[in-house]
Design a protein around this motif. Structure first.
Motif, PDB file in Angstrom:
ATOM      1  N   GLY A 128     -18.233 -92.381-112.747  1.00 30.93           N
ATOM      2  CA  GLY A 128     -18.560 -91.715-114.003  1.00 30.93           C
ATOM      3  C   GLY A 128     -18.443 -90.210-113.845  1.00 30.93           C
ATOM      4  N   ALA A 129     -18.889 -89.483-114.870  1.00 24.47           N
ATOM      5  CA  ALA A 129     -18.788 -88.021-114.862  1.00 24.47           C
ATOM      6  C   ALA A 129     -19.849 -87.444-115.808  1.00 24.47           C
ATOM      7  CB  ALA A 129     -17.384 -87.591-115.298  1.00 24.47           C
ATOM      8  N   PRO A 130     -20.258 -86.206-115.551  1.00 23.24           N
ATOM      9  CA  PRO A 130     -19.835 -85.360-114.439  1.00 23.24           C
ATOM     10  C   PRO A 130     -20.510 -85.759-113.133  1.00 23.24           C
ATOM     11  CG  PRO A 130     -21.507 -84.236-115.720  1.00 23.24           C
ATOM     12  CD  PRO A 130     -21.214 -85.515-116.451  1.00 23.24           C
ATOM     13  N   ARG A 131     -19.856 -85.437-112.017  1.00 21.64           N
ATOM     14  CA  ARG A 131     -20.399 -85.732-110.707  1.00 21.64           C
ATOM     15  C   ARG A 131     -20.893 -84.434-110.074  1.00 21.64           C
ATOM     16  NH1 ARG A 131     -15.921 -88.260-112.017  1.00 21.64           N
ATOM     17  NH2 ARG A 131     -14.624 -86.540-111.239  1.00 21.64           N
ATOM     18  N   ALA A 132     -22.012 -84.522-109.399  1.00 24.01           N
ATOM     19  CA  ALA A 132     -22.573 -83.346-108.747  1.00 24.01           C
ATOM     20  C   ALA A 132     -23.073 -83.758-107.366  1.00 24.01           C
ATOM     21  CB  ALA A 132     -23.709 -82.753-109.582  1.00 24.01           C
ATOM     22  N   PHE A 133     -23.055 -82.811-106.425  1.00 22.08           N
ATOM     23  CA  PHE A 133     -23.320 -83.141-105.038  1.00 22.08           C
ATOM     24  C   PHE A 133     -24.253 -82.111-104.406  1.00 22.08           C
ATOM     25  CE2 PHE A 133     -19.018 -84.250-106.326  1.00 22.08           C
ATOM     26  CZ  PHE A 133     -18.933 -85.604-106.008  1.00 22.08           C
ATOM     27  N   TYR A 134     -25.078 -82.589-103.482  1.00 21.91           N
ATOM     28  CA  TYR A 134     -25.868 -81.700-102.646  1.00 21.91           C
ATOM     29  C   TYR A 134     -24.928 -81.151-101.580  1.00 21.91           C
ATOM     30  CZ  TYR A 134     -29.576 -80.194 -99.421  1.00 21.91           C
ATOM     31  OH  TYR A 134     -30.386 -79.463 -98.596  1.00 21.91           O
ATOM     32  N   THR A 135     -24.692 -79.859-101.608  1.00 22.68           N
ATOM     33  CA  THR A 135     -23.617 -79.245-100.835  1.00 22.68           C
ATOM     34  C   THR A 135     -23.685 -79.507 -99.330  1.00 22.68           C
ATOM     35  OG1 THR A 135     -23.297 -77.542-102.522  1.00 22.68           O
ATOM     36  CG2 THR A 135     -22.511 -77.036-100.306  1.00 22.68           C
ATOM     37  N   PRO A 136     -24.850 -79.415 -98.656  1.00 28.37           N
ATOM     38  CA  PRO A 136     -24.854 -79.672 -97.207  1.00 28.37           C
ATOM     39  C   PRO A 136     -24.320 -81.044 -96.824  1.00 28.37           C
ATOM     40  CG  PRO A 136     -26.879 -78.593 -97.851  1.00 28.37           C
ATOM     41  CD  PRO A 136     -26.168 -78.959 -99.123  1.00 28.37           C
ATOM     42  N   ILE A 137     -24.596 -82.066 -97.635  1.00 23.43           N
ATOM     43  CA  ILE A 137     -24.072 -83.395 -97.337  1.00 23.43           C
ATOM     44  C   ILE A 137     -22.594 -83.470 -97.662  1.00 23.43           C
ATOM     45  CG2 ILE A 137     -24.159 -85.817 -98.089  1.00 23.43           C
ATOM     46  CD1 ILE A 137     -27.195 -85.555 -98.204  1.00 23.43           C
ATOM     47  N   LEU A 138     -22.194 -82.850 -98.767  1.00 22.91           N
ATOM     48  CA  LEU A 138     -20.784 -82.887 -99.153  1.00 22.91           C
ATOM     49  C   LEU A 138     -19.912 -82.177 -98.116  1.00 22.91           C
ATOM     50  CD1 LEU A 138     -18.848 -83.845-101.343  1.00 22.91           C
ATOM     51  CD2 LEU A 138     -19.224 -81.675-102.540  1.00 22.91           C
ATOM     52  N   ARG A 139     -20.450 -81.168 -97.471  1.00 28.00           N
ATOM     53  CA  ARG A 139     -19.679 -80.466 -96.440  1.00 28.00           C
ATOM     54  C   ARG A 139     -19.420 -81.351 -95.217  1.00 28.00           C
ATOM     55  NH1 ARG A 139     -22.601 -74.467 -96.990  1.00 28.00           N
ATOM     56  NH2 ARG A 139     -21.179 -73.694 -98.627  1.00 28.00           N
ATOM     57  N   ARG A 140     -20.206 -82.413 -95.073  1.00 26.62           N
ATOM     58  CA  ARG A 140     -19.990 -83.349 -93.962  1.00 26.62           C
ATOM     59  C   ARG A 140     -19.069 -84.500 -94.351  1.00 26.62           C
ATOM     60  NH1 ARG A 140     -25.837 -83.256 -93.545  1.00 26.62           N
ATOM     61  NH2 ARG A 140     -25.892 -85.501 -93.945  1.00 26.62           N
ATOM     62  N   ILE A 142     -28.914 -81.681-114.613  1.00 26.86           N
ATOM     63  CA  ILE A 142     -28.405 -82.215-113.351  1.00 26.86           C
ATOM     64  C   ILE A 142     -29.261 -81.750-112.180  1.00 26.86           C
ATOM     65  CG2 ILE A 142     -26.475 -82.073-111.728  1.00 26.86           C
ATOM     66  CD1 ILE A 142     -24.605 -82.060-114.185  1.00 26.86           C
ATOM     67  N   VAL A 143     -29.569 -80.467-112.128  1.00 25.08           N
ATOM     68  CA  VAL A 143     -30.369 -79.933-111.030  1.00 25.08           C
ATOM     69  C   VAL A 143     -31.778 -80.511-111.053  1.00 25.08           C
ATOM     70  CG1 VAL A 143     -31.389 -77.827-110.087  1.00 25.08           C
ATOM     71  CG2 VAL A 143     -28.987 -77.854-110.790  1.00 25.08           C
ATOM     72  N   ASP A 144     -32.329 -80.739-112.228  1.00 24.97           N
ATOM     73  CA  ASP A 144     -33.654 -81.352-112.328  1.00 24.97           C
ATOM     74  C   ASP A 144     -33.676 -82.734-111.684  1.00 24.97           C
ATOM     75  OD1 ASP A 144     -34.659 -79.151-113.621  1.00 24.97           O
ATOM     76  OD2 ASP A 144     -34.573 -80.032-115.635  1.00 24.97           O
ATOM     77  N   VAL A 145     -32.593 -83.496-111.846  1.00 22.99           N
ATOM     78  CA  VAL A 145     -32.536 -84.823-111.231  1.00 22.99           C
ATOM     79  C   VAL A 145     -32.464 -84.704-109.712  1.00 22.99           C
ATOM     80  CG1 VAL A 145     -31.199 -86.962-111.018  1.00 22.99           C
ATOM     81  CG2 VAL A 145     -31.508 -85.896-113.261  1.00 22.99           C
ATOM     82  N   PHE A 146     -31.680 -83.763-109.208  1.00 22.84           N
ATOM     83  CA  PHE A 146     -31.652 -83.539-107.764  1.00 22.84           C
ATOM     84  C   PHE A 146     -33.060 -83.288-107.225  1.00 22.84           C
ATOM     85  CE2 PHE A 146     -27.015 -82.417-107.993  1.00 22.84           C
ATOM     86  CZ  PHE A 146     -26.581 -83.221-106.946  1.00 22.84           C
ATOM     87  N   SER A 206     -17.597 -72.871-121.290  1.00 23.12           N
ATOM     88  CA  SER A 206     -18.605 -73.927-121.330  1.00 23.12           C
ATOM     89  C   SER A 206     -19.572 -73.803-120.162  1.00 23.12           C
ATOM     90  CB  SER A 206     -17.919 -75.292-121.308  1.00 23.12           C
ATOM     91  OG  SER A 206     -18.845 -76.341-121.207  1.00 23.12           O
ATOM     92  N   ALA A 207     -19.045 -73.467-118.977  1.00 20.94           N
ATOM     93  CA  ALA A 207     -19.906 -73.303-117.806  1.00 20.94           C
ATOM     94  C   ALA A 207     -20.777 -72.058-117.923  1.00 20.94           C
ATOM     95  CB  ALA A 207     -19.051 -73.234-116.543  1.00 20.94           C
ATOM     96  N   LEU A 208     -20.206 -70.953-118.373  1.00 17.66           N
ATOM     97  CA  LEU A 208     -20.958 -69.706-118.470  1.00 17.66           C
ATOM     98  C   LEU A 208     -22.065 -69.773-119.513  1.00 17.66           C
ATOM     99  CD1 LEU A 208     -18.032 -67.121-118.221  1.00 17.66           C
ATOM    100  CD2 LEU A 208     -19.695 -67.728-116.439  1.00 17.66           C
ATOM    101  N   CYS A 209     -21.908 -70.646-120.492  1.00 20.70           N
ATOM    102  CA  CYS A 209     -22.906 -70.769-121.559  1.00 20.70           C
ATOM    103  C   CYS A 209     -24.125 -71.592-121.162  1.00 20.70           C
ATOM    104  CB  CYS A 209     -22.269 -71.389-122.800  1.00 20.70           C
ATOM    105  SG  CYS A 209     -21.135 -70.280-123.669  1.00 20.70           S
ATOM    106  N   GLN A 210     -24.146 -72.107-119.956  1.00 21.25           N
ATOM    107  CA  GLN A 210     -25.286 -72.907-119.513  1.00 21.25           C
ATOM    108  C   GLN A 210     -26.548 -72.053-119.436  1.00 21.25           C
ATOM    109  OE1 GLN A 210     -25.194 -76.471-118.942  1.00 21.25           O
ATOM    110  NE2 GLN A 210     -23.432 -75.873-120.203  1.00 21.25           N
ATOM    111  N   GLN A 211     -27.632 -72.607-119.943  1.00 28.13           N
ATOM    112  CA  GLN A 211     -28.929 -71.939-119.907  1.00 28.13           C
ATOM    113  C   GLN A 211     -29.774 -72.604-118.828  1.00 28.13           C
ATOM    114  OE1 GLN A 211     -30.526 -72.073-123.891  1.00 28.13           O
ATOM    115  NE2 GLN A 211     -28.752 -71.025-124.782  1.00 28.13           N
ATOM    116  N   ALA A 212     -29.906 -71.930-117.698  1.00 28.61           N
ATOM    117  CA  ALA A 212     -30.596 -72.525-116.554  1.00 28.61           C
ATOM    118  C   ALA A 212     -31.661 -71.576-116.027  1.00 28.61           C
ATOM    119  CB  ALA A 212     -29.589 -72.844-115.448  1.00 28.61           C
ATOM    120  N   ARG A 213     -32.677 -72.148-115.409  1.00 24.52           N
ATOM    121  CA  ARG A 213     -33.782 -71.371-114.846  1.00 24.52           C
ATOM    122  C   ARG A 213     -33.496 -71.000-113.389  1.00 24.52           C
ATOM    123  NH1 ARG A 213     -36.081 -75.597-117.657  1.00 24.52           N
ATOM    124  NH2 ARG A 213     -36.520 -76.750-115.720  1.00 24.52           N
ATOM    125  N   PHE A 214     -32.235 -70.835-113.064  1.00 20.17           N
ATOM    126  CA  PHE A 214     -31.838 -70.486-111.697  1.00 20.17           C
ATOM    127  C   PHE A 214     -30.476 -69.788-111.762  1.00 20.17           C
ATOM    128  CE2 PHE A 214     -30.847 -74.950-112.653  1.00 20.17           C
ATOM    129  CZ  PHE A 214     -29.459 -74.931-112.605  1.00 20.17           C
TER     130      PHE A 214
END
Length: 501
Positions: free
Chosen positions: A399-411, A347-351, A263-271
């Motif tokens: 809720g889910a799915p949850r996603a995080f901006y990594t630099p903040i999550l590392r703190r 998800i990335v578009d919302v970030f 399911s993850a590998l099938c994602q179509q993303a511009r990055f």
């Protein structure tokens, strides 16, 4: 000398409650039995006309009629058999502790079988509206009158009792008696997996609005309410090997892990993105499956922690702090699937568009064959930009799915637990930063017999609820400190003399 207790009992004419009333009438400690009723009454009881047990009007009526030192409120219209000295025990604890509320454990009787039903200790963070007190509350009447007066300006139909309880918690301790003081006929309740989502049911929207008003007022009163101002996040800073990483913690999920990775590998993303599978020392064939998929696709990283015994939170920490983690860390549980190939991009578009530290989507519950099952779509529309980070203290998750901006999550490390780890991090992030939301389902949450939250017994459910209440307690303390510091800074700014040139 008058007796110390006035009893209040919901009554709609049901035969099942009459033996409960008779026991109250026979007690040497009960002065009067008042029936909270819409019409029917019984000899020897005082009828109090009400439209529902949980309204502000009912709380006002209880406060008005509670003329003794204590009042006992029966919460459910069901048959209750009190222990021989139950009233004496509740009375003694209420008197010696000067508590606002005293409650106890109980016994559920199902088809003649007695099943222990322990409750949990109340703490400052026990502000969710479905906190389980059992079926009987002993309350201090003076505090009830004060609390009822404080919340009387609301015309709540559903949140009156909740608002009263919160107001009582500001006046005195809520004391649990860890003893089984009564047995009750078990009430028909929905499965735990369904009941925990009542607050996101759109049919309950009016009720939830009232509950939100009540909890927001409580947080303001105790200095823990957060205004909608948040810190901006520059999500373009820094360099990362990937723009996003799908994080999949897993242990012994040979039945589902291949589906999740696919399911993850099938994602179509511009990055560019990768999939970090944190294999927590699986022993059922999961490791072999992940290793083979990693050999076939270089985007899959098979990460086995050096430390054994990690929980889900610990696995997340391993992934997030790995050099291969991308700018955004996106959840995918090993049981679940992304709804379609656009989930990661959305998800990335919302970030990027909202400059937030965390994004939460919506999901659809299904069986193992992906057929929709109740409760269906969970979209958490109780979250609003203006008040979501306050209201989330009242409910059980983000809720889910949850996603995080990594630099903040590392703190903000995850606690090393397998229940509530995401809630803890979400609370901390929402204290300071904007949380983006996607209200359409982008995730499929599969429920099956192997799920970790399937068929929870009362002991595990209590442990989970106590832990989440503890997270709320810690978060309330953090928010009180944050607000105190803001007030102190504001006072310093007002006192600072104007600069001269």
């Amino acid at each position: 000398m008058s007796k110390p207790i006035t009893a209040f009992v919901p009554y709609s004419g049901q035969q099942v409650i009459r033996r409960t009333i008779e026991q109250l009438q026979r007690s040497a400690l009960v002065e009067r039995v008042c029936l909270l009723t819409a019409g029917p009454t019984l000899d020897g009881c005082v009828p109090i006309p009400v439209t529902g047990l949980t309204s502000t009007q009912t709380m006002d009526a209880i406060a008005r009629e509670a003329r003794t030192h204590l009042c006992l409120l029966v919460l459910h219209e069901t048959h209750i058999d009190f222990d021989r000295f139950a009233f004496e025990r509740l009375h003694a604890v209420a008197e010696t502790t000067v508590s606002s509320i005293v409650y106890s454990d109980c016994i559920d009787v199902r088809r003649g079988v007695r099943v222990p039903h322990p409750t949990i200790e109340y703490q400052e963070g026990s502000i969710r509206d479905e906190f389980d007190f059992g079926s009987v509350l002993m309350m201090n009447s003076v505090m009830v009158r004060e609390a009822a007066e404080e919340v009387s300006h609301h015309a709540f139909r559903a949140a009156g009792l909740y608002a009263l309880r919160l107001a009582l918690s500001r006046r005195g301790r809520l004391t649990r008696v860890g003893e089984f003081l009564y047995a009750r006929r078990a009430m028909e309740t929905p499965p735990a997996s369904r009941a925990q989502f009542d607050y996101v049911d759109p049919r309950n929207r009016d009720v939830q609005v009232e509950m939100e008003i009540a909890v927001s007022e409580h947080l303001k009163t105790i200095g823990a309410f957060l205004k909608p101002e948040v810190e901006e996040v520059d999500v373009t800073e820094g360099s990362f090997p990937f723009e996003a990483s799908v994080i999949i913690p897993v242990k012994n999920r040979a039945k589902t892990i291949a589906d999740a990775i696919t399911s993850a590998l099938c994602q179509q993303a511009r990055f560019a993105f990768n999939v970090i599978v944190v294999d927590n020392h699986s022993s059922d064939g999961t490791s072999r499956i992940v290793k083979e998929m990693a050999q076939r696709d270089e985007r899959v990283m098979h990460l086995v922690p050096e430390q054994e015994g990690l929980e889900i939170g610990g696995c997340w920490n391993e992934a997030v702090h790995h050099p291969s983690c991308g700018r955004f860390a996106v959840q995918l549980d090993s049981d679940d699937l992304y709804k379609d190939a656009t989930t990661l991009q959305r998800i990335v578009d919302v970030f990027r568009s909202e400059r937030c530290a965390m994004v939460v989507g919506s999901y659809q519950t299904t069986d193992f064959e992906l057929r929709e099952i109740p409760p269906g779509v969970i979209d958490h529309r109780e979250w609003t930009p203006a008040n979501g980070r306050n209201n989330v203290l009242r409910v059980n998750g983000f809720g889910a799915p949850r996603a995080f901006y990594t630099p903040i999550l590392r703190r903000i490390p995850f606690p090393n637990v397998s229940y509530g780890e995401d809630y803890a991090v979400g609370l901390a992030i929402s204290r300071d930063y904007h949380v983006g939301r996607i209200y359409e389902p982008i995730y499929l949450c599969r429920r099956w017999e192997g799920n970790s939250d399937a068929n929870l017994d009362i002991a595990r459910l209590n442990a989970f609820n106590f832990y989440k209440d503890k997270l709320r307690t810690l978060e309330i303390l953090a928010r009180q400190r944050k607000n105190a510091m803001l007030r102190a800074d504001a006072r310093k700014s007002r006192k600072k003399p104007p600069s001269t040139v």
